[in-house]
Design a protein around this motif. Structure first.
Motif, PDB file in Angstrom:
ATOM      1  N   ALA A 191       0.642  -1.150  -0.297  1.00  0.00           N
ATOM      2  CA  ALA A 191      -0.215  -0.186  -0.072  1.00  0.00           C
ATOM      3  C   ALA A 191       0.783   1.687   0.460  1.00  0.00           C
ATOM      4  CB  ALA A 191      -0.890   0.383   1.022  1.00  0.00           C
ATOM      5  N   ASP A 192       2.237   1.511  -1.286  1.00  0.00           N
ATOM      6  CA  ASP A 192       2.792   2.641  -1.051  1.00  0.00           C
ATOM      7  C   ASP A 192       2.223   2.948  -2.304  1.00  0.00           C
ATOM      8  OD1 ASP A 192       4.234   4.457  -1.577  1.00  0.00           O
ATOM      9  OD2 ASP A 192       6.072   3.321  -0.040  1.00  0.00           O
ATOM     10  N   GLY A 193       1.711   4.119  -2.982  1.00  0.00           N
ATOM     11  CA  GLY A 193       1.864   3.922  -4.998  1.00  0.00           C
ATOM     12  C   GLY A 193       2.894   4.880  -5.386  1.00  0.00           C
ATOM     13  N   THR A 194       4.265   4.375  -4.338  1.00  0.00           N
ATOM     14  CA  THR A 194       5.047   5.389  -5.207  1.00  0.00           C
ATOM     15  C   THR A 194       6.306   4.118  -5.340  1.00  0.00           C
ATOM     16  OG1 THR A 194       6.483   5.316  -2.670  1.00  0.00           O
ATOM     17  CG2 THR A 194       5.403   7.397  -4.056  1.00  0.00           C
ATOM     18  N   ALA A 195       5.779   2.946  -4.474  1.00  0.00           N
ATOM     19  CA  ALA A 195       7.404   1.652  -4.587  1.00  0.00           C
ATOM     20  C   ALA A 195       5.813   0.466  -4.024  1.00  0.00           C
ATOM     21  CB  ALA A 195       8.022   1.728  -3.466  1.00  0.00           C
TER      22      ALA A 195
END
Ligand SMILES: Cc1cc2nc3c(=O)[nH]c(=O)nc-3n(C[C@H](O)[C@H](O)[C@H](O)COP(=O)(O)OP(=O)(O)OC[C@H]3O[C@@H](n4cnc5c(N)ncnc54)[C@H](O)[C@@H]3O)c2cc1C
Ligand code: SF4
Ligand code: FES
Ligand code: FES
Lengths: 333, 167
Positions: A191-195
């Motif tokens: 749950a981390d849109g950057t990774a």
């Protein structure tokens, strides 16, 4: 005219060569390039070297050891029509055939689709556009425009194939500096849109495996977009029902529903155990599933369409997907 | 495998419209840029430059792809066909049908549409239905015609190519 930033290219012909090339700091794999190149044209990322995977022997599709095994380099257009995929994973064939448009499906690969970068209306823009807003957590900024005050990027998982493959209990094999490993796709996204993937530095995905169904099964993938082609999913639902016998009205043995295009992970819908023994053609079954999806899945204002509308119609598309399975009766797959 | 720190330009060898070519390209140039700015083949159009419009469609090993999303270096050893490659001693049935149906207005989308249609019709090997033609061209945008005349032209060309009477 959108120019690419400068980079070098490597064209390995074996997996070992590819892993070695990926060990260089700033190296990125490129398969079809249909996600990576538009993003680089928008200056999202600055790789030093692109490692081209297109010459690797990663395109085979076969049934082996009780699973449908698909090379990460298999092209979406081929998967959509492949007899083995249509026979053993019809929802995946359907999802692959709904990605983008026909010419992009001639380039895009399954490995690239599973690693498709997350998307957001505030980030898939030109640098000028992004900078005018001060950037965001995913691009040189310190805030999120979707969730004000939020400290985690919630850009949308927009892959059509990922929800379908999670619903089918697929696994992913990766090769890296430490050798090969295999993970459940359901545990691969975070749950981390950057990774948002569990891909470690220097790794490359090589194979996707879908366990063959233990018995009769109905499965589908539902996608809704504004235009009938080209668009990324605004509603994305994969559903799989294992049945007691091959009639569509047979009692349900197991159900798995996975929703995409929410935040950065495919969402596995919980609390479906009560469906065991119910029947797909009973309207109460579709109502119960639609209610759980509606309660557990909240589309966000991260995609270029009204989030309230998407929330309202998500359960409607669940019902329609089930109705289509029932209408197809025994002519599934 | 290591990549040299400064790669300079790469020599890429491929079949271009049936003829072998060798061309030096910067590693970060797309096939579209190589075609237009190194090889002067300006029939292939540069529209959105990011996969949305289809104006840049060419054929790579016989399949229609957007050349703005293919690296020039990636076509080494492969076959590229552009709209110029459909030239022949007689007018190609698709060109003729587009002319007869007045299927081009500004003409910017036309080369890409012709290349997508040609790949599809060749593979299909029989007259196309309107719905099939529309699905095959779903990655190609036209801002002028409203598509009606384009579909008329593609259906007419397919009948000439593969119809009962034969080409
Ligand atoms: C106009 C347009 C519309 C689109 N619509 C859709 C859509 O509706 N649905 C959808 O799902 N996608 C869509 N896409 C995105 C894209 O075309 C597909 O997701 C495609 O499958 C990506 O595959 P690729 O091989 O081109 O990936 P690439 O662009 O080559 O790679 C994408 C990412 O995956 C990584 N990667 C690639 N292969 C591997 C590997 N083997 N191991 C590890 N990492 C890898 C790359 O480093 C990169 O970060 C669209 C793209 C465009 C331009
Ligand atoms: S979800 Fe927030 S942080 Fe992530 S890309 Fe969108 S605006 Fe940026
Ligand atoms: S210029 Fe390539 S798709 Fe628009
Ligand atoms: S004729 Fe002008 S875009 Fe199609």
């Amino acid at each position: 005219m959108l120019r690419l930033p400068g980079f070098r290219v490597a064209s390995p012909t074996t997996i070992a060569e590819a892993v070695a090339a990926l060990a260089e700091p700033g190296a990125r794999p490129i398969a079809g390039g249909t996600d990576l190149l538009p993003n680089l044209k928008h200056r999202l990322g600055a790789p030093t070297v692109l490692v081209q995977l297109s010459r690797l022997p990663l395109r085979d599709v076969e049934v082996r050891a009780g699973a449908l095994c698909i090379g990460a380099g298999a092209v979406l257009a081929d998967l959509a029509e492949h007899p083995l995929v249509r026979a053993h994973a019809p929802s995946l064939a359907r999802a692959a055939g709904l990605v983008a448009g026909p010419t992009l499906r001639n380039l895009g690969t399954l490995g690239g689709n599973l690693h498709l970068d997350t998307r957001c209306r505030y980030v898939n823009q030109t640098p000028l556009w992004r900078e005018a807003l001060g950037g965001c957590l995913k691009s040189h900024g310190d805030r999120c425009h979707v969730v004000p005050g939020g400290q985690t990027c919630v850009a949308a998982l927009s892959s059509d194939c990922a929800p379908a493959l999670v619903a089918l209990d697929a696994t992913l094999t990766l090769h890296g500096p430490a050798g090969a490993r295999t993970v459940a796709l359901a545990d691969y996204y975070c749950a981390d849109g950057t990774a948002h993937t569990g891909r470690a530095a220097g790794e490359l995905a090589t194979e996707i495996r879908v366990p063959l169904a233990p018995g009769p099964r109905r499965e589908t993938y539902v996608k809704w977009t504004v235009r009938k082609s080209i668009d990324f999913p605004l509603i994305s639902i994969a559903m799989r029902f294992d049945l007691a016998d091959d009639a569509v009205a047979a009692p349900i043995v197991a159900a798995r529903v996975v929703v995409g295009a929410l935040a950065s992970t495919p969402k596995l819908v919980r609390k479906l155990d009560a469906l065991r023994g119910q029947r797909l053609d009973d309207p109460a079954t579709a109502d119960a599933i639609a209610a759980q999806v509606g309660a557990q899945c909240k589309p966000l204002p991260n995609l270029p369409y009204d989030a309230d509308y998407r929330r309202a119609v998500l359960p409607v598309h669940v019902r329609r997907g089930i109705a289509a399975l029932v209408a197809a009766g025994e002519n599934h797959g | 495998m290591t990549t040299p720190p400064d790669q300079g330009e790469l020599t890429v060898r491929f079949l271009l419209n049936g003829e072998p070519v060798a061309v030096a390209v910067p590693p970060h140039w797309t096939l579209l840029e190589v075609l237009r700015y190194r090889l002067d083949l300006i029939g292939t159009k540069q529209g959105c430059d990011k996969g949305d419009c289809g104006a840049c469609t060419v054929q790579l090993d016989g399949k229609a792809v957007p050349s703005c999303l293919v690296l020039g270096s990636a076509v080494d050893g492969r076959a590229v066909t552009t709209v110029e490659g459909l030239r022949g001693p007689t007018l190609h049935p698709l060109f003729d049908a587009f002319d007869h149906a007045v299927a081009a207005q500004c003409g910017f989308c036309t080369p890409g549409i012709v290349m997508a249609a040609e790949a599809y019709l060749r593979r299909l090997g029989r007259p196309v239905t309107r719905a099939e033609a529309a699905a095959a061209l779903a990655g190609n945008l036209c801002r002028c015609t409203g598509y009606t005349k384009i579909l008329d032209a593609v259906v007419a060309a397919s009948e000439r190519l593969h119809g009962a009477g034969g080409g």
